[in-house]
Design a protein around this motif. Structure first.
Motif, PDB file in Angstrom:
ATOM      1  N   LEU A 160      39.467  39.481  28.172  1.00 43.90           N
ATOM      2  CA  LEU A 160      38.421  38.524  28.539  1.00 43.90           C
ATOM      3  C   LEU A 160      38.888  37.594  29.646  1.00 43.90           C
ATOM      4  CD1 LEU A 160      35.551  37.965  27.564  1.00 43.90           C
ATOM      5  CD2 LEU A 160      36.501  36.293  25.987  1.00 43.90           C
ATOM      6  N   PHE A 161      40.122  37.118  29.550  1.00 46.79           N
ATOM      7  CA  PHE A 161      40.673  36.251  30.587  1.00 46.79           C
ATOM      8  C   PHE A 161      40.801  37.010  31.903  1.00 46.79           C
ATOM      9  CE2 PHE A 161      43.981  33.870  32.807  1.00 46.79           C
ATOM     10  CZ  PHE A 161      43.498  32.583  32.681  1.00 46.79           C
ATOM     11  N   THR A 162      41.193  38.283  31.825  1.00 47.04           N
ATOM     12  CA  THR A 162      41.299  39.112  33.029  1.00 47.04           C
ATOM     13  C   THR A 162      39.938  39.298  33.681  1.00 47.04           C
ATOM     14  OG1 THR A 162      43.190  40.246  32.055  1.00 47.04           O
ATOM     15  CG2 THR A 162      42.083  41.347  33.883  1.00 47.04           C
ATOM     16  N   LEU A 163      38.907  39.488  32.881  1.00 50.79           N
ATOM     17  CA  LEU A 163      37.554  39.584  33.438  1.00 50.79           C
ATOM     18  C   LEU A 163      37.154  38.293  34.150  1.00 50.79           C
ATOM     19  CD1 LEU A 163      35.508  41.464  30.694  1.00 50.79           C
ATOM     20  CD2 LEU A 163      36.065  42.256  32.992  1.00 50.79           C
ATOM     21  N   GLY A 164      37.549  37.161  33.603  1.00 55.67           N
ATOM     22  CA  GLY A 164      37.255  35.882  34.254  1.00 55.67           C
ATOM     23  C   GLY A 164      37.956  35.754  35.591  1.00 55.67           C
ATOM     24  N   ILE A 165      39.229  36.132  35.645  1.00 53.48           N
ATOM     25  CA  ILE A 165      39.972  36.090  36.907  1.00 53.48           C
ATOM     26  C   ILE A 165      39.345  37.050  37.920  1.00 53.48           C
ATOM     27  CG2 ILE A 165      42.201  36.614  37.972  1.00 53.48           C
ATOM     28  CD1 ILE A 165      42.275  34.057  36.414  1.00 53.48           C
ATOM     29  N   THR A 166      38.971  38.238  37.458  1.00 55.26           N
ATOM     30  CA  THR A 166      38.341  39.214  38.357  1.00 55.26           C
ATOM     31  C   THR A 166      36.998  38.704  38.873  1.00 55.26           C
ATOM     32  OG1 THR A 166      39.397  40.979  37.102  1.00 55.26           O
ATOM     33  CG2 THR A 166      37.580  41.611  38.533  1.00 55.26           C
ATOM     34  N   GLY A 167      36.251  38.040  38.004  1.00 53.82           N
ATOM     35  CA  GLY A 167      34.971  37.473  38.440  1.00 53.82           C
ATOM     36  C   GLY A 167      35.141  36.406  39.506  1.00 53.82           C
ATOM     37  N   LEU A 168      36.157  35.561  39.360  1.00 53.30           N
ATOM     38  CA  LEU A 168      36.402  34.553  40.389  1.00 53.30           C
ATOM     39  C   LEU A 168      36.857  35.198  41.697  1.00 53.30           C
ATOM     40  CD1 LEU A 168      38.109  31.603  38.495  1.00 53.30           C
ATOM     41  CD2 LEU A 168      35.778  31.777  39.347  1.00 53.30           C
ATOM     42  N   ALA A 169      37.621  36.274  41.617  1.00 48.96           N
ATOM     43  CA  ALA A 169      38.044  36.978  42.831  1.00 48.96           C
ATOM     44  C   ALA A 169      36.844  37.626  43.517  1.00 48.96           C
ATOM     45  CB  ALA A 169      39.092  38.025  42.496  1.00 48.96           C
ATOM     46  N   LYS A 170      35.936  38.203  42.733  1.00 47.09           N
ATOM     47  CA  LYS A 170      34.723  38.796  43.314  1.00 47.09           C
ATOM     48  C   LYS A 170      33.856  37.719  43.956  1.00 47.09           C
ATOM     49  CE  LYS A 170      35.094  43.104  41.930  1.00 47.09           C
ATOM     50  NZ  LYS A 170      35.318  44.185  42.838  1.00 47.09           N
ATOM     51  N   GLN A 171      33.785  36.561  43.328  1.00 46.80           N
ATOM     52  CA  GLN A 171      32.993  35.468  43.887  1.00 46.80           C
ATOM     53  C   GLN A 171      33.572  35.036  45.220  1.00 46.80           C
ATOM     54  OE1 GLN A 171      34.083  31.861  43.715  1.00 46.80           O
ATOM     55  NE2 GLN A 171      32.256  31.237  44.782  1.00 46.80           N
ATOM     56  N   ALA A 172      34.887  34.975  45.308  1.00 47.59           N
ATOM     57  CA  ALA A 172      35.521  34.562  46.558  1.00 47.59           C
ATOM     58  C   ALA A 172      35.285  35.595  47.652  1.00 47.59           C
ATOM     59  CB  ALA A 172      37.015  34.353  46.344  1.00 47.59           C
TER      60      ALA A 172
END
Length: 73
Positions: free
Chosen positions: A25-37
């Motif tokens: 779940l934490f990895t998905l959050g980090i990936t989501g922030l990277a996609k947003q950037a």
């Protein structure tokens, strides 16, 4: 001294599953922030990716808070 091996295995299994789920779940959050950037750099807003990332982080905080509650109570 008598060890209840079934209970020990049950605790180990639940701990393993919860740990893997929390890290995922934490990895998905980090990936989501990277996609947003990366979406922001290409001209998009990335609002959906940011919202999903924040939801993942909120679920992580909720799981950790519940775990601390179980330990203290």
């Amino acid at each position: 001294m008598n060890i209840d091996w079934a209970a020990l295995a049950s605790v180990f299994g639940v701990s393993l599953v919860v740990t893997v789920a929390l890290v995922g779940l934490f990895t998905l959050g980090i990936t989501g922030l990277a996609k947003q950037a990366s979406t922001t750099q290409t001209g998009g807003t990335g609002a959906l990716a940011r919202t999903g990332a924040y939801a993942c982080f909120a679920l992580c905080v909720a799981a950790v808070t519940y775990g601390i509650y179980l330990i203290v109570a």
